[in-house]
Design an enzyme around this catalytic site. Structure first.
Site, mmCIF file in Angstrom:
data_model
loop_
_atom_site.group_PDB
_atom_site.id
_atom_site.type_symbol
_atom_site.label_atom_id
_atom_site.label_comp_id
_atom_site.label_asym_id
_atom_site.label_seq_id
_atom_site.Cartn_x
_atom_site.Cartn_y
_atom_site.Cartn_z
ATOM 1 N N ARG A 98 8.423 -16.999 -6.099
ATOM 2 C CA ARG A 98 8.632 -17.573 -4.767
ATOM 3 C C ARG A 98 9.729 -18.631 -4.801
ATOM 4 O O ARG A 98 10.545 -18.724 -3.877
ATOM 5 C CB ARG A 98 7.313 -18.166 -4.249
ATOM 6 C CG ARG A 98 6.329 -17.043 -3.827
ATOM 7 C CD ARG A 98 4.899 -17.525 -3.865
ATOM 8 N NE ARG A 98 3.943 -16.561 -3.322
ATOM 9 C CZ ARG A 98 3.475 -15.492 -3.980
ATOM 10 N NH1 ARG A 98 3.911 -15.214 -5.212
ATOM 11 N NH2 ARG A 98 2.578 -14.701 -3.415
ATOM 12 N N LYS A 142 -2.993 -1.856 -10.289
ATOM 13 C CA LYS A 142 -2.172 -2.895 -10.925
ATOM 14 C C LYS A 142 -1.161 -2.208 -11.861
ATOM 15 O O LYS A 142 -0.917 -1.013 -11.736
ATOM 16 C CB LYS A 142 -3.067 -3.888 -11.669
ATOM 17 C CG LYS A 142 -3.973 -4.695 -10.750
ATOM 18 C CD LYS A 142 -3.158 -5.610 -9.848
ATOM 19 C CE LYS A 142 -4.024 -6.362 -8.857
ATOM 20 N NZ LYS A 142 -3.239 -7.111 -7.883
ATOM 21 N N SER A 152 -4.453 -9.254 -0.102
ATOM 22 C CA SER A 152 -3.276 -9.221 -0.972
ATOM 23 C C SER A 152 -2.286 -10.313 -0.588
ATOM 24 O O SER A 152 -1.750 -10.323 0.524
ATOM 25 C CB SER A 152 -2.585 -7.860 -0.865
ATOM 26 O OG SER A 152 -1.294 -7.946 -1.436
ATOM 27 N N ARG A 211 -1.227 -7.692 -19.422
ATOM 28 C CA ARG A 211 -2.542 -8.345 -19.513
ATOM 29 C C ARG A 211 -3.526 -7.537 -20.374
ATOM 30 O O ARG A 211 -4.440 -8.093 -20.960
ATOM 31 C CB ARG A 211 -3.106 -8.600 -18.110
ATOM 32 C CG ARG A 211 -2.156 -9.486 -17.278
ATOM 33 C CD ARG A 211 -2.833 -10.193 -16.145
ATOM 34 N NE ARG A 211 -1.853 -10.615 -15.156
ATOM 35 C CZ ARG A 211 -1.124 -11.723 -15.225
ATOM 36 N NH1 ARG A 211 -1.270 -12.548 -16.230
ATOM 37 N NH2 ARG A 211 -0.246 -12.027 -14.273
ATOM 38 N N SER A 270 3.624 -16.332 -10.081
ATOM 39 C CA SER A 270 3.693 -16.217 -8.609
ATOM 40 C C SER A 270 4.608 -17.296 -8.029
ATOM 41 O O SER A 270 5.418 -17.028 -7.133
ATOM 42 C CB SER A 270 2.299 -16.386 -8.011
ATOM 43 O OG SER A 270 1.478 -15.322 -8.394
ATOM 44 N N ARG A 275 2.908 2.581 -7.914
ATOM 45 C CA ARG A 275 2.069 1.615 -7.207
ATOM 46 C C ARG A 275 2.350 1.661 -5.703
ATOM 47 O O ARG A 275 3.473 1.859 -5.276
ATOM 48 C CB ARG A 275 2.307 0.204 -7.780
ATOM 49 C CG ARG A 275 1.867 0.153 -9.245
ATOM 50 C CD ARG A 275 2.099 -1.184 -9.866
ATOM 51 N NE ARG A 275 1.270 -2.206 -9.247
ATOM 52 C CZ ARG A 275 1.366 -3.504 -9.541
ATOM 53 N NH1 ARG A 275 2.268 -3.914 -10.424
ATOM 54 N NH2 ARG A 275 0.571 -4.377 -8.961
ATOM 55 N N ASP A 329 -6.334 -11.098 -11.524
ATOM 56 C CA ASP A 329 -5.526 -10.832 -12.727
ATOM 57 C C ASP A 329 -6.258 -11.201 -14.017
ATOM 58 O O ASP A 329 -5.829 -10.831 -15.113
ATOM 59 C CB ASP A 329 -4.205 -11.615 -12.659
ATOM 60 C CG ASP A 329 -3.282 -11.077 -11.564
ATOM 61 O OD1 ASP A 329 -3.495 -9.935 -11.108
ATOM 62 O OD2 ASP A 329 -2.364 -11.806 -11.161
HETATM 63 C C1 S3P Z 1 0.416 -11.893 -6.719
HETATM 64 C C2 S3P Z 1 -0.673 -11.397 -6.031
HETATM 65 C C3 S3P Z 1 -1.669 -10.514 -6.637
HETATM 66 C C4 S3P Z 1 -1.617 -10.557 -8.168
HETATM 67 C C5 S3P Z 1 -0.211 -10.468 -8.681
HETATM 68 C C6 S3P Z 1 0.635 -11.614 -8.150
HETATM 69 C C7 S3P Z 1 1.385 -12.742 -6.000
HETATM 70 O O1 S3P Z 1 -1.434 -9.182 -6.238
HETATM 71 O O2 S3P Z 1 -2.419 -9.538 -8.709
HETATM 72 O O3 S3P Z 1 -0.182 -10.513 -10.104
HETATM 73 O O4 S3P Z 1 2.211 -13.415 -6.660
HETATM 74 O O5 S3P Z 1 1.344 -12.762 -4.763
HETATM 75 P P1 S3P Z 1 -1.985 -8.591 -4.842
HETATM 76 O O6 S3P Z 1 -1.254 -9.252 -3.732
HETATM 77 O O7 S3P Z 1 -1.695 -7.122 -4.914
HETATM 78 O O8 S3P Z 1 -3.450 -8.896 -4.806
#
Ligand code: S3P
Length: 428
Positions: free
Chosen positions: A28, A343, A168, A389, A24, A123, A316
């Protein structure tokens, strides 16, 4: 399709490992650096396939990004100097690229198109498209732009107050990024705490974000400035080895320099509640992110119920926690986790099907799982369904099985943890 056969272990896992950078935060960091003015250096960047998709997207916008192993040098020239991409943008398997970049593509004054692989194309994208349209975005695609591929016309966005209806971090982040490119103020009001890396990292790139309880405000028109950062180890990757040590007799592992952000550390809480011997001590901060070492040893585990606010904190990690639950005394219940169904694959079905193939007793629910433990695992085949995963869950299951486990499509593990098997063989 690549597969691998893993044989059960004859002794516990021992050693010290350092998992790769957080997925994540890696996404970013490259987004913020690419929008910045100046040269940013990012070390311990996750070089998994998903994050490299985000890098490629910005190369298509004309940003010069150099990579040497896990170090990225991003030569940002500011938002105004980005160039219209000449080819469609490929998001591959990456949900985070798809959602976060939608916020960016909607707000840049260019026409762009984006697509993903078979899994990503199924998705939901309406969760970002609908609120972006309320800001004035012009996005088109199948079923009212609910799925990739999508086309972004690039319009002037207007700041807005968004009341989140799902939990989310991807949606929240997309709206904050759109807010950065919009006119006026954008506010996101969360309906439950989700990972907060976007809000924590944007200020490091000189962007002002104000947080009041569950409300996050961002003013449009700010130009991010380059920064330097080291990405902490990914707790979602560490989770596989934490669980491996907790369920394999005579094990003791130390995982160094893992991100311990309180919006992400639910797996530690879950393992603790199950009775695992686990110790996580933050020893430093990288920017605002707490980082520390985690020590974990084998223990007898008991069943727990996972529900409510904790779910977003370990979403996750549910596949690997489910594996731990097959070894716990009693019935573990996972509720409020409907998001698992959208997912990389439907993880409710994928977890239950694969663990049951190995001899576990797992039932599915619309919003989660019921796992009856403890059950010995007898080996067999795990179909990752192309989901990293699920593949890693199967690999860890092999450690405690009485016969070999074959993982189908093991290469998908490269999406988030390219050196997973090196680390596994290192601690055996
Ligand atoms: C993430 C948020 C989560 C997570 C994903 C990474 C992120 O998803 O499951 O692997 O980096 O913001 P959601 O925002 O759909 O919950």
């Amino acid at each position: 399709m690549s597969s691998v056969e893993l044989v059960p272990v004859t002794k516990g896992l021992q050693g010290v490992i350092e998992v790769p950078g957080d997925k994540s935060i890696s996404h970013r960091s490259v987004i913020f650096a690419s929008l910045s003015e100046g040269t940013s250096k990012i070390t311990n960047f996750l070089t998994g396939e998903d994050c490299l998709r985000t890098v490629e997207v910005f190369r298509n916008f004309g940003v010069e990004i150099e990579r040497e192993e896990d170090t990225l040098v991003v030569h940002g020239k500011g938002i105004a100097s980005l160039k219209e991409p000449i080819s469609p943008l490929n998001f591959g398997n990456s949900g985070t690229t798809a959602r976060l970049m939608s916020g960016v593509l909607a707000g840049l004054p260019y026409f762009s198109t984006a697509y993903g692989d078979a899994s990503l194309s199924k998705r939901p994208m309406d969760r970002v498209v609908m609120p972006l349209k309320e800001m004035g975005a012009e996005i088109s695609g199948r079923q009212e732009a609910s799925y990739l591929p999508l086309a972004f016309a690039g319009t002037t966005l207007t700041g807005k107050v968004h009341h989140m209806t799902i939990k989310s971090a991807q949606v929240k982040s997309a709206l904050l990024l759109a807010g950065l490119l919009a006119e006026g103020t954008t506010t996101v009001i969360e309906n439950g705490r989700t990972r907060n890396h976007t809000e924590m990292l944007l200020p490091q790139f000189g962007v002002e974000v104000s947080i009041e309880g569950s409300e996050i405000h961002i003013e449009g028109g700010q130009q991010p400035q380059a920064s330097e950062l080291r990405v902490p180890g990914d707790i979602s990757s560490a989770a596989f080895f934490l669980t491996a040590a907790a369920i394999t007799p005579d094990s003791e592992l130390i995982i160094k320099n893992v991100g311990l952000n309180p919006t992400r550390n639910g797996v530690i809480q879950a393992l603790e509640l199950m009775g695992a011997e686990i110790e996580a001590v933050p020893h430093t901060y990288i920017g605002k992110e707490p980082v520390g070492d985690i020590k974990v040893s084998y223990s007898i585990l008991n069943a727990i119920t996972l529900e409510g606010d904790l779910i977003a904190n370990l979403i996750d990690e549910i596949p690997i926690i489910a594996l731990a639950a097959t070894q716990a005394e009693g019935t573990t219940v996972v509720k409020d986790a409907k998001e698992l169904r959208v997912k990389e694959t439907d993880r409710v079905e994928a977890v239950a099907y694969n663990l049951n193939q190995l001899g576990a007793k797992v039932e599915t629910r619309e919003d989660g799982l019921v796992i009856h433990g403890p059950t010995p695992l007898h080996g067999g085949e795990v179909d990752s369904y192309g989901d990293h995963r699920i593949g890693m869950m199967g690999a860890i299951a092999s450690l405690i099985s009485t016969a070999p486990v074959t993982i189908k499509d093991k290469d998908c593990i490269n999406i988030s943890y390219p050196n997973f098997f090196d680390h596994l063989y290192q601690v055996l």
